[in-house]
Design a protein around this motif. Structure first.
Motif: not given
Length: 118
Positions: A7-19, A59-62
């Motif tokens: 999904s392209f909605e919402g926000r994620i943390r750096r940890t989830e993006y790195g994983l 990437g979009t959520k980040r």
């Protein structure tokens, strides 16, 4: 973590993006090994579409966590900035802070407004 990864909605943390980046590169590496051992030219092209969708969505959520739209991830080397820079505290136009910062203040303000005498 990893709720709605495509999904392209919402926000994620750096940890989830790195994983997400680690998962993407590991999957690509494994597919590359399979593709060269089997000598099938089309396997990687079929698998790359959902992999790219996954990485673009993450990437979009980040970018949303940083307060930017998803197009910012197309800037060269911006992925490194997304990996190491902290997100915006509190809620922004893309959703609530995934770290939960600022939620207590919003609750206290809402409670104060409902209990204030008229």
């Amino acid at each position: 973590m990893f709720r709605h990864p495509f999904s392209f909605e919402g926000r994620i943390r750096r940890t989830e993006y790195g994983l997400s980046m680690l998962i993407y590169y590991a999957a690509y590496f494994i597919l590359e090994i399979i593709d060269t051992s089997v000598h099938s030219e089309g396997l990687i092209f079929i698998a790359i579409i959902p992999m790219l969708w996954f990485m673009l969505a993450q990437g979009t959520k980040r970018c949303h966590d940083r307060g930017n739209n998803g197009g910012w991830q197309l800037i060269p080397f911006y992925a490194l900035w997304l990996l190491f820079a902290d997100g915006e505290p509190e809620t922004n136009e893309y959703g609530a802070d995934p770290k939960g910062r600022g939620d207590l203040l919003e609750e206290l303000l809402a409670e104060e407004q409902t209990t204030a005498p008229m």
